[in-house]
Design a protein around this motif. Structure first.
Motif, PDB file in Angstrom:
ATOM      1  N   GLU A 129     -35.166  19.508  14.129  1.00 19.88           N
ATOM      2  CA  GLU A 129     -36.504  19.326  13.646  1.00 19.88           C
ATOM      3  C   GLU A 129     -36.804  19.636  12.124  1.00 19.88           C
ATOM      4  O   GLU A 129     -35.910  20.382  11.841  1.00 19.88           O
ATOM      5  CB  GLU A 129     -37.513  20.248  14.488  1.00 19.88           C
ATOM      6  CG  GLU A 129     -37.975  19.465  15.705  1.00 19.88           C
ATOM      7  CD  GLU A 129     -38.986  20.466  16.310  1.00 19.88           C
ATOM      8  OE1 GLU A 129     -39.936  19.837  17.225  1.00 19.88           O
ATOM      9  OE2 GLU A 129     -39.081  21.728  16.302  1.00 19.88           O
ATOM     10  N   ASP A 132     -42.930  18.260   8.354  1.00 18.56           N
ATOM     11  CA  ASP A 132     -43.868  17.049   8.010  1.00 18.56           C
ATOM     12  C   ASP A 132     -44.157  17.224   6.502  1.00 18.56           C
ATOM     13  O   ASP A 132     -43.999  16.251   5.611  1.00 18.56           O
ATOM     14  CB  ASP A 132     -45.102  16.637   8.634  1.00 18.56           C
ATOM     15  CG  ASP A 132     -44.840  16.517  10.061  1.00 18.56           C
ATOM     16  OD1 ASP A 132     -43.974  16.775  10.593  1.00 18.56           O
ATOM     17  OD2 ASP A 132     -45.725  15.846  10.747  1.00 18.56           O
ATOM     18  N   THR A 184     -37.441  10.595   8.228  1.00 16.38           N
ATOM     19  CA  THR A 184     -36.653  11.606   9.153  1.00 16.38           C
ATOM     20  C   THR A 184     -35.539  11.952   8.444  1.00 16.38           C
ATOM     21  O   THR A 184     -34.912  13.230   8.722  1.00 16.38           O
ATOM     22  CB  THR A 184     -36.737  11.671  10.689  1.00 16.38           C
ATOM     23  OG1 THR A 184     -36.125  10.360  10.562  1.00 16.38           O
ATOM     24  CG2 THR A 184     -37.983  11.558  11.368  1.00 16.38           C
ATOM     25  N   GLY A 205     -39.817  12.315  14.805  1.00 15.57           N
ATOM     26  CA  GLY A 205     -40.993  12.992  14.262  1.00 15.57           C
ATOM     27  C   GLY A 205     -41.785  12.072  13.702  1.00 15.57           C
ATOM     28  O   GLY A 205     -41.467  10.720  13.513  1.00 15.57           O
ATOM     29  N   ARG A 206     -42.751  12.743  12.891  1.00 20.96           N
ATOM     30  CA  ARG A 206     -43.869  11.798  12.130  1.00 20.96           C
ATOM     31  C   ARG A 206     -43.188  11.705  10.785  1.00 20.96           C
ATOM     32  O   ARG A 206     -42.664  12.549  10.392  1.00 20.96           O
ATOM     33  CB  ARG A 206     -45.055  12.764  12.073  1.00 20.96           C
ATOM     34  CG  ARG A 206     -45.841  12.770  13.417  1.00 20.96           C
ATOM     35  CD  ARG A 206     -47.325  13.322  12.962  1.00 20.96           C
ATOM     36  NE  ARG A 206     -47.999  12.983  14.687  1.00 20.96           N
ATOM     37  CZ  ARG A 206     -48.498  13.997  15.198  1.00 20.96           C
ATOM     38  NH1 ARG A 206     -48.315  15.348  14.657  1.00 20.96           N
ATOM     39  NH2 ARG A 206     -48.894  13.918  16.332  1.00 20.96           N
ATOM     40  N   HIS A 221     -43.648   7.174  13.430  1.00 21.19           N
ATOM     41  CA  HIS A 221     -42.494   7.751  13.857  1.00 21.19           C
ATOM     42  C   HIS A 221     -41.226   7.118  13.713  1.00 21.19           C
ATOM     43  O   HIS A 221     -41.103   5.988  13.987  1.00 21.19           O
ATOM     44  CB  HIS A 221     -42.790   8.185  15.313  1.00 21.19           C
ATOM     45  CG  HIS A 221     -44.252   8.923  15.751  1.00 21.19           C
ATOM     46  ND1 HIS A 221     -45.444   7.979  15.897  1.00 21.19           N
ATOM     47  CD2 HIS A 221     -44.703   9.876  15.823  1.00 21.19           C
ATOM     48  CE1 HIS A 221     -46.377   8.812  16.106  1.00 21.19           C
ATOM     49  NE2 HIS A 221     -46.037  10.076  16.021  1.00 21.19           N
TER      50      HIS A 221
END
Ligand code: DAH
Length: 367
Positions: A129, A132, A184, A205-206, A221
């Protein structure tokens, strides 16, 4: 000694008669607590001569152990009885219908993300991860997109308002300008910086770009993939993505092609198209002679490895990036992307998934 025997006998009788946990605890304190009767007797040992203390000490201890054991046994008995009483009283009728209004649905984007994760987990990938709100260096510079590179314009970046003024002048300086990540790919950099190779991750992820129409929303996404090892080549990339596309669309002999392309962070770069048909305005995957672009990929550029602190003379690998929403639209025949984010419960009831429908390769993804 007579005192001790009669005290022990009366305590044991009382324990057997006690029928609540609270009363039993009171009894324990009155016998074995600091000021308890047995404890009091133990205290008299100090004033005895050695011989007497030896005999009485042993007797006191034996009595104390018997009482403690009886207390424990009674406590267990009372506990079991209490549980039986509760079980008899607290009944749940499992045949009652579920209250309809309480039923939730899983959003198609969540479902597809879980499916993608299940497929790559099966190939040995772990999930990484990143934030953002990203800095310019991770989002662009470290991905070999220097200041003034045309790719920066193509990304329609949302810069954070307070720093928007210096976005142009300071772009590229490490950590200076903050923005909403436009892809990402910065997670590649963050992950490589977090520990030594080899790496094998996906990063769902966003992502954010200033864009909105039938097939674009300002928030969307992506899932990023990264594999770094000593002897990775494009054959691995091809095999990995082929496996993935066949699993996600549930078409065992899915037609696809790798088309040369360009991304600043990969060299060589390619885009992957899958076979489809568009007859009568209806898009069908896995048949026909038409092509549909599905993802970008390539061998990680040596400069990107260097920026992330990985020696390109020892390590190499591939990366890919694809749009999750796009896959959800294709898989479930949802025509307008904007509906994904309108939070309309009627839409969610129609396109959503039951909460217990957890995707796994064992149960099958394409039900
Ligand atoms: N970051 C690219 C985009 O958002 C997608 C992409 C292309 C990612 C190629 C990659 C890659 O890792 O190798 O358009």
């Amino acid at each position: 000694m007579e005192d001790l025997d009669s005290l022990t006998a009366s305590l044991l009788a009382e324990i057997a008669r006690t029928d609540s946990a609270a009363a039993l605890e009171e009894l324990r304190v009155s016998a074995l607590g600091k000021k308890g009767t047995i404890t009091g007797m133990m205290k008299t040992l100090g004033a005895m001569d050695a011989e007497e203390r030896k005999v009485k000490g042993a007797a006191f201890n034996a009595a104390k152990d018997r009482i403690a054991a009886a207390l424990d046994a009674r406590k267990a008995e009372l506990g079991a009885r209490e549980l039986d009483a509760r079980l008899a009283f607290e009944r749940v009728d499992v045949t009652l219908p579920v209250r309809h209004e309480a039923q939730g649905r899983i959003h198609p984007v969540s479902q597809v993300t879980e499916e993608i994760t299940a497929i790559f987990a099966d190939m040995g990938f772990t999930v990484a991860e990143g934030p953002d709100v990203e800095d310019d260096w991770h989002n662009f510079t470290a991905l070999n997109i220097p200041p003034n590179h045309p790719a920066r314009q193509m990304h329609d970046t949302f810069y954070l308002p307070s720093r928007a003024a210096d976005a142009q002048s300071k772009a590229g300086e490490k950590g200076e300008t903050m923005l909403l990540r436009t892809h990402t790919s910065p997670v590649q950099i963050r992950h490589m910086q977090s520990g030594p190779p080899p790496h094998r991750i996906i990063a769902p992820g966003r992502t954010y770009r200033c864009d909105s129409d039938m097939t674009h929303t300002p928030m969307f996404h992506q899932v990023e993939g990264l594999v770094i090892d000593r002897d990775i080549h494009m054959g691995h990339l091809k095999g990995c993505l082929e496996e993935f596309l066949r699993a996600i669309f549930g078409v065992p002999d899915l037609k696809y092609r790798l088309r040369p392309s360009h991304f600043p962070f990969t060299e060589p770069s390619a885009e992957m198209d899958i076979g489809c048909s568009r007859k009568g305005g209806v898009l069908k995957i896995g048949e026909g002679d038409d092509w549909l672009e599905i993802l970008g990929c390539g061998m990680v550029h040596p400069k990107v490895l260097e920026y992330a602190g990985v020696d390109p003379n020892v390590w190499q690998g591939f990366a890919f990036g694809l749009g999750i929403d796009r896959i959800a639209m294709l898989k479930y025949g949802i025509p307008d992307l904007r509906a994904f984010f309108e939070a309309d419960v009627r839409w969610l009831r129609h396109y959503g998934f039951p909460a217990n429908d957890v995707p796994s390769l064992a149960t099958g993804l394409n039900r």
